[in-house]
Write a protein that holds these residues in place. Structure first.
Motif, mmCIF file in Angstrom:
data_model
loop_
_atom_site.group_PDB
_atom_site.id
_atom_site.type_symbol
_atom_site.label_atom_id
_atom_site.label_comp_id
_atom_site.label_asym_id
_atom_site.label_seq_id
_atom_site.Cartn_x
_atom_site.Cartn_y
_atom_site.Cartn_z
ATOM 1 N N UNK A 145 0.814 -1.216 0.000
ATOM 2 C CA UNK A 145 0.000 0.000 0.000
ATOM 3 C C UNK A 145 0.848 1.267 0.000
ATOM 4 N N UNK A 230 0.655 14.144 2.094
ATOM 5 C CA UNK A 230 -0.586 13.427 2.390
ATOM 6 C C UNK A 230 -0.221 12.091 3.042
ATOM 7 N N UNK A 231 -0.823 11.860 4.180
ATOM 8 C CA UNK A 231 -0.538 10.643 4.938
ATOM 9 C C UNK A 231 -1.772 10.286 5.750
ATOM 10 N N UNK A 232 -1.827 9.040 6.213
ATOM 11 C CA UNK A 232 -2.991 8.622 6.992
ATOM 12 C C UNK A 232 -3.017 9.344 8.330
ATOM 13 N N UNK A 238 5.114 8.491 7.360
ATOM 14 C CA UNK A 238 5.709 8.744 6.052
ATOM 15 C C UNK A 238 4.624 9.093 5.052
ATOM 16 N N UNK A 240 2.191 9.143 1.978
ATOM 17 C CA UNK A 240 1.612 8.314 0.918
ATOM 18 C C UNK A 240 2.002 8.954 -0.408
ATOM 19 N N UNK A 312 -4.690 9.824 -5.922
ATOM 20 C CA UNK A 312 -4.306 10.730 -4.835
ATOM 21 C C UNK A 312 -3.197 11.678 -5.290
#
Lengths: 338, 775
Positions: A145, A230-232, A238, A240, A312
């Motif tokens: 992912x 952009x990251x969770x 780190x 995405x 994304x």
């Protein structure tokens, strides 16, 4: 952790001499290397501690640029008044990364040389061509992912995790090296490599070569820039996908000059001149930014779990271009996406 | 354990933020590092010797160990032992009341592999560095893995079997009325499926244990645990001590007044976060096994990755919810089918139906729980433990029904308000859920939102959404004993082997005893977490105050009664001749009518030979009551969603909870807030990622297992709603620790739907799921 020798270098010459031996690593902040030692991903014979070498300063360059010593910490670089005034993009990218504690210890040279965060690279029981050449790539068909969509090869789909280097790529930094054969300067574009058939080579350093400084050329990107990550999780995670954008606009708002690079999607910061050419001379618009995004992502390929990165990344690029054009860069203290 | 930190009276702290809310008595010690956890043990605490043990874990899930080559490891200087299935002591089988894996699978007894990350060897050395070094040199060879392994529910669906009992014995199959028929006949229907990811506790403190055998063959272990007596019995059984005390009968034995053997002593001073994870873990046996062979004390601390396989977690769950309603939104049928992951060993199946069987009124109700035993380590108790997932499904489905009927989501909940317990018809002991809804809605501004889906935007273009859900957690109580002794100095010692797991037990129990005895807080000292003390029960199920508190209350009341009886008959007391019920005890003084008074200390000092000591055993009904006993709450979430990247930001969480009497608002708030943060993590971030080919948990570090950071955590409001539960419990308290997490994921998912129109039915709700819909 396997026992290893430890040698504190008193001079650059001493360091380079010791560092030229195979299975010897340089130790600076150690924020990545020490983890790798604990996980037995790296099992060096010896470490050469370079922390006492004279690379701990930020200096003016005669052409109006700045020289960032390799041993200056990421935090000291990000908060340096000259960096903040003249290279706010770099400051922003550094502050988007890691945590305050890590940035306080991590150095600029070390940031260039950090290893991938692919889970299989850290798992010594798994196949990984980067860790163990020829063993295979467990990430292909595995949990991917977070992994790359651009510049991948059949032997590796790892990403390079740095935020700072994405900004350095946009700023056309030059990496100063010292090796057994003397000094040389490598443009940031040629510093990191794509995995190809030799994914164990993250970069083009020669044996024993040591990063001594990063030179930033004079630029005029102080107004129109952004680093959008952009990251969770909003902190200590780190990317995405991350996007560094630096623009120069004329008074009517036309783009005079555009630099764009992506992080979190490839084995190196990803920059494509065709994408930037599409912006030059144009007024900001969704169409223009979208076309640039498409050009930057040309050839992108998902691995299954990470297919969403294609969508994304395109949206993040367009968004980042708007942020830069509007002069409203992403805040790294209030981390909510603007 | 005897509390050895400085008296709270000496601590220099700012004024208390709320009356009746003493700060954590051990807080200063924790903050300064003086509090001692098992992993902090050094040789000076174990007679000058303390070896380090490191576990070696398997890198394959199935098949057999063909050989273990420990030669290189054994040759390192300082290595004392490499324990494998070939050299380990043979253990006797054990019971585990909580369904823990070791009830079915003892470590290092044979060559069979059950899961990736299973303990296959333990290396003991004089230093941790040497032990770690040696552990990496142990060469294990495996047979080929079995071809039909299943590591995920998708792979193991064929193994599904009906489950009779879930959790601690709740029914896995429930039928009230004719749910299938009623659903089929209902004019309005919702039929949805939900998938929730596995995730791990990630408590700050990993599993740890110090084990020492004494010359008489006795065993002492220090470890963080939630059930010291249970651990002692398991150790006694495993090592053949022939103890009288037995699991699972221990509770009946306690009530029967058994004299415990105490040949095995378990001490648990501080537990650095448990949440269900510190329950009879495999290292409980590994360290004593190693220490038995070396004849020296051993300390074993799991590394972070090992906590992913040698400790439990919340397993994957698949659920189907069917709701049938009439035109007014009144539920005619609720059907809940669930398939839960089980481990290859271990009996735990989460009580997933808590919400569907207890929250909403419906004449027809069906719960059908199945479990599939996967080739992984065993899932276990974890904050909730089934209700957060069950409520995610039920409350998402109910939200869907509300939108289908064009009803306000809050209104549909009020229309289905259960005036009696839905599955039993019992009257509630108390239920202030309506007030929770009202106060939470008012605080979050529920009625000022635009209810239209996708209608709300922030000034910066972000999509705004409001969502809500009901929180529920059972109010439980188990037997516990406590001893209270009032000494000649007028100060009290309270003893009970309950456990401080970060929840604030030390403070709450000390406070409760002081209040009951009428002594100042600093005149009461608690001794806890040691099997030499009276049985304190399990520190689980949000019932610490209910179980242990009841015993302390009763023992302290008896002590006070004896004290008052003593002074009124003591000619030397100024209170002589008064009736005991004319006296009250406050702040260390007994006060009678007309201002007569004497300090407790003065009265006790006259009889230095006769301290007053009372013991109480409570919880004889095992929490069973003629009333329905649940704690309820209402969770509200406000989210903003970035329209391009679909990144979800929780802007605000409001939780309004009714939990009976609130003993210490400061501690309760902090527990509920922590629970809500975990709910946020479950909603948006937390998932343990597995390589589905090998069964290996991949993100087994605090860097890669994402839990919320400050940047992710919203503005959180905790509202404590007044509720009188004095007919439910002598203290009038309810279980609150776990209530806060239930409903949060649903409230956030419902808010995301309100913001975007996207109904995400799997957790966590990461942006890729929202991006999957065409934009």
């Amino acid at each position: 952790m396997r026992n290893f020798g430890y040698f504190r270098a008193a001079s650059a010459a001493e360091a380079v001499q010791a560092g030229a031996t195979p299975q010897v690593h340089y130790l600076a902040g150690g924020t990545n290397l020490v983890d790798l030692l604990k996980y037995r991903v790296e099992q060096p014979e010896a470490l050469v501690d370079i922390n006492r070498l004279p690379y701990g300063h930020i200096e003016e360059l005669p052409d109006g640029g700045l020289r960032l010593g390799a041993l200056v910490t990421n935090a000291a670089t990000a908060y340096d008044a000259r960096v903040q005034a003249r290279y706010p993009l770099l400051s922003s990218a550094i502050l988007a990364g890691a945590s305050a504690q890590l940035r306080n210890a991590a150095t600029n040279g070390g940031n260039l040389n950090q290893r991938t965060r692919c889970p299989y690279f850290y798992d010594v029981a798994a196949a990984c061509n980067k860790r163990e050449p020829g063993s295979g790539c467990a990430a292909l068909g595995g949990h991917n992912r977070d992994l790359a969509i651009l510049g991948t090869s059949e032997s590796c789909i790892a990403t390079f995790p740095s935020d700072m280097c994405v900004a350095l790529r946009v700023l056309d930094a030059q990496v100063r090296l010292l090796g057994p054969a003397g000094e040389r300067v490598v443009p940031i574009a040629e510093y990191h490599r794509l995995p190809g058939a030799e994914p164990w080579r993250d970069n083009n350093l020669l044996p024993g070569e040591l990063v001594t400084a990063i030179d930033l050329p004079p630029t005029d990107f102080g107004q129109h820039y952004t680093y959008l990550k952009i990251r969770d999780r909003l902190s200590y995670a780190f990317a995405l996908v991350s996007v560094a954008v630096a623009l120069r606009l004329d008074e009517a708002g036309h783009v005079l000059d555009a630099h764009l690079a992506l992080g979190g999607v490839a084995h190196k910061p990803w920059r494509v001149s065709e994408a930037e050419d599409l912006l030059t001379g144009q007024l900001p618009s969704a169409e223009v930014f979208g076309a640039a995004a498409d050009a930057l992502l040309a050839g992108a390929k998902g691995q299954g779990e990470n297919d969403f990165k294609l969508v994304l990344a395109r949206r993040a690029i367009v968004r980042a271009c708007w942020q830069a054009a509007a002069g409203t860069p992403q805040s790294q203290s209030d981390k909510h996406i603007r | 354990m005897v509390s050895d930190y400085s008296s709270p009276a000496n601590a220099k702290l700012p004024p208390l933020p709320a009356p009746g809310s003493p700060r954590r008595l051990e807080g200063h010690d924790k903050l300064t590092g003086r509090a001692r956890y098992a992993g902090d043990f050094t040789a000076d605490l174990t007679g000058g010797v303390l070896d380090a043990a490191v576990v070696v874990t398997s890198t394959q899930a199935t098949g057999r160990i063909l050989s273990i080559d420990a030669r290189a490891a054994s040759q390192l200087t300082g290595v004392r032992l490499v324990l494998t299935h070939e050299t380990a002591p043979r253990l006797h089988s054990v019971m585990a009341t909580n369904g823990a894996e070791i009830g079915d699978l003892l470590p290092l007894q044979d060559d069979k592999l059950h899961y990736y990350g299973q303990a296959v060897a333990v290396v003991v050395a004089d230093t941790l560095a040497t032990a770690r070094d040696a552990a990496a040199l142990v060469q294990v060879t495996y047979s080929a893995p079995e071809p039909d392994a299943a590591f995920t529910l998708a792979q193991g669906r064929g193994r599904a079997q009906d489950v009779k009992k879930v959790g601690a014995g709740d029914p896995g199959q429930v039928q009230v009325g004719h749910p299938e028929k009623a659903f089929a006949a209902a004019p309005h229907q919702v039929d949805m499926t939900f998938d929730t990811a596995a995730h791990h506790h990630n408590a700050m403190e990993p599993g740890a244990i110090v084990a020492a055998w004494d010359a008489d063959g006795g065993l002492t272990v220090h470890l963080p645990t939630q059930f010291s007596y249970g651990d002692a019995v398991i150790l006694g059984e495993a090592f053949g001590f022939g103890l009288k005390e037995r699991l699972p009968n221990i509770v009946a034995q306690v009530l029967g007044g058994i004299e415990f053997h105490h040949k095995v002593r378990v001490v648990s001073t501080m537990t650095g976060g448990a949440f269900g994870s510190k329950n009879a873990n495999v290292h409980l046996l590994l360290a004593p096994m190693a220490a038995k062979l070396t004849g020296r004390p051993v300390k074993l601390v799991l590394d972070r990755a090992q906590t992913f396989t040698l400790m439990p977690f919340r397993g994957e769950m698949h659920q189907r919810i069917r709701l049938g309603a009439d035109a007014e939104g009144r539920l005619q049928a609720v059907l809940h089918d669930a398939l839960l992951a089980k481990g290859t060993a271990g009996q735990f199946v989460a009580p997933i139906g808590e919400g569907t069987t207890k929250v909403y009124a419906t004449p027809n109700l069906g719960l059908h729980v199945q479990a599939a035993a996967l080739d992984t380590n065993a899932p276990g108790w974890m904050r909730g433990p089934g209700a957060p997932n069950g409520q995610f499904a039920l409350e998402s489905a109910l939200d869907t029904l509300a939108h289908q009927l064009d009803l306000d989501p809050l209104e549909i909940r009020l229309r289905n308000y259960a005036e009696t317990e839905p599955d039993t018809g019992k009257e509630w002991s108390s239920k202030a859920l309506r007030e929770c809804y009202a106060q939470g809605a008012a605080r979050v501004g529920w009625h000022h939102r635009n209810p239209q889906v996708g209608s709300m935007r922030a000034a910066n273009g972000r999509l705004i959404g409001y969502g809500m859900a009901t929180a529920i957690y059972p109010t439980l109580q188990l037997p516990a004993r406590a001893r209270v002794e009032l000494g000649a100095d007028g100060r009290a010692v309270v003893q009970t082997a309950n456990h401080e797991i970060g929840q604030g037990m030390i403070t709450a129990f000390t406070q409760l005893a002081a209040e009951t005895l009428g002594l100042p807080l600093e005149h009461v000292r608690l001794e806890w977490g040691d099997t030499r003390l009276p049985y304190g029960g399990m520190t689980v199920g949000s019932m610490t105050t209910l179980s242990g508190g009841a015993a302390i209350l009763e023992a302290a009341q008896q002590v006070q009664k004896a004290l008052l009886k003593r002074v009124v008959t003591d000619k030397a007391s100024p209170l002589h001749g008064l009736a005991p019920d004319e006296l009250r005890v406050e702040n260390g003084h007994m006060v009678g009518p007309g201002g007569a008074s004497e300090s407790v200390a003065a009265a006790m000092a006259r009889h230095p030979e006769a301290p007053i000591r009372e013991e109480a055993t409570t919880g004889r009904t095992m929490g069973h009551s003629s009333y329905g006993r649940e704690a309820f709450g209402a969770e509200f979430a406000v989210v903003s969603v970035d329209p391009d990247t679909m990144h979800v930001q929780v802007e605000r969480l409001v939780g309004a909870f009714a939990g009976g009497r609130i003993l210490n608002p400061l501690l309760v708030r902090s527990q509920l807030m922590g629970s809500m943060v975990w709910g946020l993590g479950q909603a948006l971030l937390e998932q343990s990622e597995m390589d589905e080919r090998t069964g290996h948990w991949l993100n087994d570090s605090l860097g890669e297992a994402l839990v919320p950071t400050n940047a992710d955590v919203a503005d959180i409001d905790v509202i404590l709603v007044e509720e009188d539960d004095s007919r439910g419990h002598p203290l009038g308290v309810k279980g609150l620790g776990e209530l806060g997490i239930t409903g949060v994921a649903a409230a956030i998912a419902n808010a995301i739907y309100h913001a975007t129109g996207q109904r995400i039915t799997s957790l966590p709700i990461t942006l890729d799921k929202l991006l999957a819909t065409p934009h």
